[in-house]
Design a protein around this motif. Structure first.
Motif, PDB file in Angstrom:
ATOM      1  N   VAL A 109      88.588 -30.179 -17.278  1.00  0.00           N
ATOM      2  CA  VAL A 109      89.563 -30.226 -16.199  1.00  0.00           C
ATOM      3  C   VAL A 109      89.321 -31.466 -15.349  1.00  0.00           C
ATOM      4  O   VAL A 109      88.237 -31.636 -14.774  1.00  0.00           O
ATOM      5  CB  VAL A 109      89.478 -28.953 -15.324  1.00  0.00           C
ATOM      6  CG1 VAL A 109      90.477 -29.035 -14.170  1.00  0.00           C
ATOM      7  CG2 VAL A 109      89.722 -27.715 -16.168  1.00  0.00           C
ATOM      8  N   GLY A 110      90.320 -32.346 -15.270  1.00  0.00           N
ATOM      9  CA  GLY A 110      90.226 -33.540 -14.440  1.00  0.00           C
ATOM     10  C   GLY A 110      90.603 -33.218 -13.007  1.00  0.00           C
ATOM     11  O   GLY A 110      91.523 -32.435 -12.756  1.00  0.00           O
ATOM     12  N   LEU A 111      89.900 -33.829 -12.054  1.00  0.00           N
ATOM     13  CA  LEU A 111      90.057 -33.504 -10.643  1.00  0.00           C
ATOM     14  C   LEU A 111      90.539 -34.713  -9.855  1.00  0.00           C
ATOM     15  O   LEU A 111      89.923 -35.782  -9.890  1.00  0.00           O
ATOM     16  CB  LEU A 111      88.726 -33.012 -10.072  1.00  0.00           C
ATOM     17  CG  LEU A 111      88.073 -31.853 -10.846  1.00  0.00           C
ATOM     18  CD1 LEU A 111      86.625 -31.678 -10.413  1.00  0.00           C
ATOM     19  CD2 LEU A 111      88.858 -30.573 -10.653  1.00  0.00           C
ATOM     20  N   ALA A 112      91.655 -34.540  -9.150  1.00  0.00           N
ATOM     21  CA  ALA A 112      92.173 -35.558  -8.234  1.00  0.00           C
ATOM     22  C   ALA A 112      92.494 -34.838  -6.933  1.00  0.00           C
ATOM     23  O   ALA A 112      93.452 -34.065  -6.873  1.00  0.00           O
ATOM     24  CB  ALA A 112      93.414 -36.232  -8.809  1.00  0.00           C
ATOM     25  N   THR A 113      91.700 -35.062  -5.909  1.00  0.00           N
ATOM     26  CA  THR A 113      91.810 -34.279  -4.690  1.00  0.00           C
ATOM     27  C   THR A 113      92.924 -34.793  -3.781  1.00  0.00           C
ATOM     28  O   THR A 113      92.848 -35.908  -3.260  1.00  0.00           O
ATOM     29  CB  THR A 113      90.468 -34.293  -3.924  1.00  0.00           C
ATOM     30  OG1 THR A 113      89.422 -33.847  -4.786  1.00  0.00           O
ATOM     31  CG2 THR A 113      90.537 -33.390  -2.701  1.00  0.00           C
ATOM     32  N   CYS A 114      93.969 -33.999  -3.627  1.00  0.00           N
ATOM     33  CA  CYS A 114      95.031 -34.191  -2.644  1.00  0.00           C
ATOM     34  C   CYS A 114      95.581 -35.629  -2.641  1.00  0.00           C
ATOM     35  O   CYS A 114      96.333 -36.015  -3.522  1.00  0.00           O
ATOM     36  CB  CYS A 114      94.506 -33.796  -1.262  1.00  0.00           C
ATOM     37  SG  CYS A 114      95.811 -33.590  -0.006  1.00  0.00           S
ATOM     38  N   TYR A 115      95.193 -36.427  -1.654  1.00  0.00           N
ATOM     39  CA  TYR A 115      95.671 -37.789  -1.446  1.00  0.00           C
ATOM     40  C   TYR A 115      95.500 -38.653  -2.693  1.00  0.00           C
ATOM     41  O   TYR A 115      96.278 -39.582  -2.938  1.00  0.00           O
ATOM     42  CB  TYR A 115      94.896 -38.369  -0.271  1.00  0.00           C
ATOM     43  CG  TYR A 115      95.274 -39.739   0.220  1.00  0.00           C
ATOM     44  CD1 TYR A 115      96.564 -40.044   0.626  1.00  0.00           C
ATOM     45  CD2 TYR A 115      94.303 -40.736   0.328  1.00  0.00           C
ATOM     46  CE1 TYR A 115      96.888 -41.298   1.111  1.00  0.00           C
ATOM     47  CE2 TYR A 115      94.616 -41.991   0.813  1.00  0.00           C
ATOM     48  CZ  TYR A 115      95.919 -42.271   1.203  1.00  0.00           C
ATOM     49  OH  TYR A 115      96.231 -43.515   1.686  1.00  0.00           O
TER      50      TYR A 115
END
Length: 400
Positions: free
Chosen positions: A264-270
């Motif tokens: 699972v790739g993670l890109a936080t919000c902004y």
């Protein structure tokens, strides 16, 4: 030239602000498949080209009616500037695919909700944490009763625990209890506060048996939100900068968690607004993308839906399912073709449980990275240069 301007704004100042890219308005548009070909730069180029082409076609036809004489070549070019991007989007349709190349995963997105809207939501940090714990325990009860399928993993949003679980044993205990109840790996959004140095906006992989086993620190922290650049100068204009009493620092490692066998790739919000921040996770092997966010600060504005549109564009750009767990809404599950298959209402506690396809193939946009943008920038620069040279020559000719 439009792409040049957007590219510059996406990078400077303070790391850029690409939120208003024209491409993000195309989640329901005919040009969306072009995101899989050349990412947001090509998608934005197609929209701008078609828009200017429609205007120029209209202008040429209007001139022709008035004078009954208009050069055919300019009219043909104007018409082609509409037809070419539309044709390109149709040709790119085969790249929009939601086939489960690597099987499927059942994912749960928890939306705990917040006590109140706006910037003061975090004054009741424990209430926010307890809300997400309660929703997760309810999910566990529903799974046990057979009302919903058992998820392979659970995703909490950004800031779901603004209490540092590494420093606060009580917070760690309630998180651990909720994760043990559901019995699957869970991603927790936390604010980590080391004794010295900057804060960290951290996603924690919490295992039901081993506790916290991996972390991802947000790499692009938000200026004037998570840190204050030029604080002493900005304070002259607005004392509210001191509400950010301690700056956040940026992480350096790409976020990809292995959750029960799913990468699972993670890109936080902004970070979802930045091309590189999402692409990096896919090139590092992500089969699914998660965009955990805290939209409570947006209130009931359209910014929530703008960010959701970004995630839909990213889904098509990289041909990945995208899960958006949000503190207060709108949380959503998005297929690789950009379709939303489940979403919550705003400021309503809820849990989404959906089976989504997993994919590992790379789209041309993912493979090429910034190359399409660079080529369009070069084309724009060449066009500007040609225009300047032509103008200078014309002036010299008239002077002679």
């Amino acid at each position: 030239v439009w792409v040049i301007a957007e590219g510059a704004r996406a990078r400077v100042p303070f790391g850029g602000f690409p939120w208003g890219k024209i491409a993000f308005g195309q989640a329901d548009g005919v040009f969306l498949p072009l995101a899989a070909v050349g990412g947001t730069p090509l998608l934005g180029f197609a929209v701008a080209l078609c828009g200017f082409g429609l205007y120029e076609t209209y202008r040429r036809v209007r001139v022709r009616r008035a004078t009954r004489a208009v050069p055919r070549a300019p009219l043909a070019v104007a018409a082609l500037s509409v037809l070419v991007p539309v044709g390109g989007a149709l040709a790119a349709l085969p790249l929009v695919d939601d086939t489960a190349e690597d099987g499927t995963a059942t994912v749960a997105a928890v939306q705990g909700n917040v006590p109140r809207l706006g910037l003061d939501f975090n004054s009741q940090r424990r209430a926010v944490l307890d809300n997400h714990v309660a929703r997760t325990r309810e999910l566990a009860a529903d799974v046990k009763a057979g009302r919903v399928p058992r998820p392979d993993f659970v995703l909490w949003p950004e800031n779901s625990s603004d209490i540092d679980p590494y420093a606060n044993a009580d917070a760690a205990d309630v998180i651990d209890g909720a994760v043990r109840a559901i019995g699957v790996p869970t991603v927790i959004g936390a604010v980590v506060a080391p004794e010295t140095g900057k804060l960290r906006n951290t996603l924690i992989e919490w295992d039901p048996e081993r506790g916290p086993v991996a972390t991802y620190d947000k790499r692009h922290v938000q200026p004037f939100g998570e840190y204050i650049p030029m604080r002493s100068l900005v304070r002259v204009f607005n004392s509210d900068v001191d509400r950010v009493s301690r700056d956040f620092g940026a992480g350096t490692k790409v976020g990809v968690f292995d959750l029960a066998g799913t990468k699972v790739g993670l890109a936080t919000c902004y970070e979802a607004a930045f091309d590189w921040a999402v692409r990096d996770t896919v090139t590092e092997g992500a089969q699914l993308i998660s965009v955990p966010s805290n939209n409570a600060t947006f209130g009931r504005t359209e910014m929530t839906y703008q960010q959701l549109a970004m995630s839909r564009v990213r889904a098509v750009e990289h041909s990945r399912s995208v899960v958006v767990p949000v503190t207060s809404g709108v949380s959503a599950v998005i297929l690789p073709d950009g379709e939303i298959v489940a979403e919550t209402r705003m400021f309503t506690p809820d849990v989404l449980v959906e089976k989504v396809p997993l994919r590992s193939s790379l789209t041309p946009a993912t493979r090429m990275g910034t190359l399409p943008e660079a080529l369009l920038v070069a084309l724009g620069a060449a066009g500007l240069g040609w225009s300047v040279v032509r103008t200078v020559r014309a002036r010299r000719t008239r002077a002679e």
